[in-house]
Design a protein around this motif. Structure first.
Motif, short mmCIF file in Angstrom:
data_model
loop_
_atom_site.label_atom_id
_atom_site.label_comp_id
_atom_site.label_asym_id
_atom_site.label_seq_id
_atom_site.Cartn_x
_atom_site.Cartn_y
_atom_site.Cartn_z
N THR A 268 0.84 -1.19 0.00
CA THR A 268 0.00 0.00 0.00
C THR A 268 0.88 1.24 0.00
O THR A 268 1.91 1.30 0.67
CB THR A 268 -0.94 0.02 1.22
OG1 THR A 268 -0.17 -0.01 2.43
CG2 THR A 268 -1.89 -1.17 1.18
N TYR A 269 0.47 2.24 -0.78
CA TYR A 269 1.26 3.44 -1.00
C TYR A 269 0.56 4.66 -0.40
O TYR A 269 -0.62 4.90 -0.68
CB TYR A 269 1.44 3.70 -2.49
CG TYR A 269 2.21 2.64 -3.24
CD1 TYR A 269 3.57 2.78 -3.46
CD2 TYR A 269 1.56 1.52 -3.76
CE1 TYR A 269 4.28 1.82 -4.17
CE2 TYR A 269 2.27 0.56 -4.47
CZ TYR A 269 3.63 0.71 -4.67
OH TYR A 269 4.32 -0.25 -5.38
N ALA B 272 0.22 8.17 -8.67
CA ALA B 272 -0.67 7.45 -7.77
C ALA B 272 -1.64 6.56 -8.54
O ALA B 272 -1.92 5.42 -8.14
CB ALA B 272 -1.44 8.44 -6.89
N THR C 13 -1.62 2.42 -7.78
CA THR C 13 -2.74 1.91 -6.98
C THR C 13 -3.84 1.41 -7.90
O THR C 13 -4.00 1.89 -9.04
CB THR C 13 -3.30 3.00 -6.05
OG1 THR C 13 -3.82 4.08 -6.84
CG2 THR C 13 -2.22 3.54 -5.13
N GLU C 14 -4.62 0.48 -7.44
CA GLU C 14 -5.71 -0.09 -8.22
C GLU C 14 -7.04 0.32 -7.62
O GLU C 14 -7.40 -0.11 -6.52
CB GLU C 14 -5.61 -1.62 -8.25
CG GLU C 14 -4.35 -2.15 -8.90
CD GLU C 14 -4.30 -3.67 -8.87
OE1 GLU C 14 -5.37 -4.28 -8.72
OE2 GLU C 14 -3.21 -4.22 -8.97
N GLY D 105 -7.90 2.75 -6.06
CA GLY D 105 -7.80 3.34 -4.74
C GLY D 105 -7.68 2.34 -3.61
O GLY D 105 -7.60 2.72 -2.44
N ARG D 106 -7.62 1.04 -3.91
CA ARG D 106 -7.61 0.04 -2.85
C ARG D 106 -6.24 -0.05 -2.17
O ARG D 106 -6.15 -0.50 -1.03
CB ARG D 106 -7.98 -1.33 -3.40
CG ARG D 106 -9.44 -1.47 -3.79
CD ARG D 106 -9.70 -2.84 -4.38
NE ARG D 106 -9.02 -3.00 -5.66
CZ ARG D 106 -8.89 -4.17 -6.27
NH1 ARG D 106 -9.34 -5.27 -5.69
NH2 ARG D 106 -8.28 -4.24 -7.43
N TYR D 107 -5.19 0.32 -2.87
CA TYR D 107 -3.85 0.10 -2.35
C TYR D 107 -3.10 1.41 -2.12
O TYR D 107 -1.88 1.43 -2.16
CB TYR D 107 -3.06 -0.80 -3.30
CG TYR D 107 -3.71 -2.14 -3.52
CD1 TYR D 107 -4.09 -2.94 -2.45
CD2 TYR D 107 -3.96 -2.59 -4.81
CE1 TYR D 107 -4.70 -4.17 -2.66
CE2 TYR D 107 -4.56 -3.83 -5.02
CZ TYR D 107 -4.93 -4.60 -3.94
OH TYR D 107 -5.53 -5.82 -4.15
N GLY D 108 -3.82 2.49 -1.89
CA GLY D 108 -3.12 3.74 -1.67
C GLY D 108 -4.04 4.85 -1.21
O GLY D 108 -5.26 4.73 -1.22
N GLY E 177 -9.80 9.15 -2.94
CA GLY E 177 -8.39 8.83 -2.82
C GLY E 177 -7.64 9.69 -1.83
O GLY E 177 -6.55 9.32 -1.39
N PHE F 35 0.13 3.35 5.72
CA PHE F 35 0.50 2.66 4.49
C PHE F 35 1.86 2.00 4.65
O PHE F 35 2.61 2.28 5.58
CB PHE F 35 0.50 3.65 3.32
CG PHE F 35 -0.84 4.32 3.12
CD1 PHE F 35 -1.85 3.68 2.40
CD2 PHE F 35 -1.11 5.56 3.67
CE1 PHE F 35 -3.09 4.28 2.23
CE2 PHE F 35 -2.36 6.16 3.51
CZ PHE F 35 -3.35 5.51 2.79
#
Length: 375
Positions: free
Chosen positions: A4-5, A26, A30-31, A33-36, A53, A76
């Motif tokens: 996660t970023y 970004a 990120t996919e 918004g799930r990973y950042g 986001g 994160f």
């Protein structure tokens, strides 16, 4: 599990180069918004309404200051911090330093400016920022060399990753009835558009149209209003080229910008600065496969020498006009300049650039357990 970023930067709806850069990076890392998440930095007068986001807003008058921003980033696995003097609170934006020192997660600082003649406080601040970061990214070799020779920085931390660019090649070339010269980006003193207008007055035999696209920079608008743009109108009138100049004072979305750029025969970057080590507009123009004529600012020298454009001295409309005339009239030159971009472009597009950031993050996360285990 996916990394996660967390991102710290200005961010849309703020309209500036850092915000555009951070938004694009970004989106790639990120996919959905799930990973950042973005910790958005704002200035007085900015719209602070949170967008999808954005997980926290750090505003000059907001609650918690850098401590709250650091707490948001700590959620994160890694933090990617955009750095430019003055976007963070404090003198020269110094409030980002205690935030970096507070973070326990690996931190990457992306430098958008590396000055050759910083003030004493700017030099010390950048050195301390680099010391607090786990990795420091420069976007050109010139910036990297300046950093390593002019500042006390651990060379092992410094990584060169180019500025990313959109895939303008998806949009067909749209030639106009007259040669089309284009300058775009946030407008203000230092852009050197006055030199391009003077060069335009020397190109009556070629009869080009010159588009000046982009809103006035918000900070310029706040301090000076539209004085610079009004001065360009007056200069064009005095030079009798007003009919050949199109003013396009809007901030375009990506699709609209791609159409505009792909309609140009030459992108003109007549910048006054001899310090500019990173230019997003230059990268976008090269990635779009459009010949560039630019003054000899550092990023242009690095990217265009022997490459997809021509360099001219600063503040020299005669040399600028001569270079533009060559590109527009010399048989085969424009095609030759465009051909020099073909091998370069894939390395500049955002997917390739983001993949290099992802690789850097993986290496930092892999090193972190061993670093923690050392007594």
């Amino acid at each position: 599990m996916a990394c996660t970023y967390g991102f710290l930067s200005t961010h849309p709806p703020t309209q500036c180069g850092l915000a555009t850069f951070n938004s694009a990076l970004a989106a790639q890392l990120t996919e959905d918004g799930r990973y950042g998440g973005i910790v958005r930095v704002t200035a007085d007068g900015d719209d602070n309404l949170p967008l999808p986001g954005v997980v926290h807003t750090w505003s000059p008058s907001g609650f918690g200051g850098w401590r709250a921003a650091a707490a948001a980033l700590e959620k994160f696995d890694v933090a990617i911090v955009q750095h430019e003097y003055g976007i963070y609170p404090g003198s020269d934006g110094q409030d980002v330093l205690p935030l970096l020192r507070r973070l326990a997660v690996p931190t990457i600082v992306v430098l958008h400016t590396v000055l050759t003649r910083p003030t004493a406080s700017q030099k010390v601040l950048l050195e301390e920022i680099a010391d607090a970061a786990d990795a420091v990214v420069t976007m050109t070799g010139t910036a990297r060399d300046r950093l390593l020779t002019g500042y006390r920085v651990d060379a092992a931390k410094v990584v060169l990753i180019p500025h990313g660019a959109a895939d303008h090649g998806r949009v067909p070339v749209r030639r106009q009835s007259r040669p089309h010269l284009l300058t775009w980006g946030l407008l203000g003193p230092g852009k050197g558009v006055e030199w391009a207008l003077r060069a335009l007055a020397l190109l009556e035999d070629v009869s080009p149209i010159y588009t000046i696209a982009g809103k006035t920079h918000p900070k310029v608008l706040e301090s000076q209003g539209e004085a610079y743009r009004d001065g360009l109108y007056d200069l064009a009138a005095r030079l009798r080229v007003s009919d050949a100049v199109r003013h396009d004072p809007v901030y375009r979305d990506q699709e609209s910008l791609s159409r505009l750029v792909r309609s140009a025969d030459v992108v003109v970057l007549p910048y006054d600065s001899a310090e500019q080590v990173t230019s997003g507009v230059l990268i976008e123009a090269v990635a779009a496969g459009v010949p560039v004529v630019a003054t000899s600012f550092p990023h242009a020298v690095e990217l265009l020498t022997g490459g997809p454009g021509l360099l001219v001295p600063h503040g020299d409309p005669l040399a600028l006009a001569a270079a533009l005339r060559r590109v527009l009239t010399e048989p085969g030159l424009a095609d030759d300049l465009i051909s020099r971009t073909r091998a370069l472009v894939p390395t500049l597009l955002w997917p390739a650039v983001a993949a290099r950031y992802a690789g850097l993050v993986r290496s930092l996360l892999a090193e972190r357990p061993a670093a923690v285990a050392v007594p």
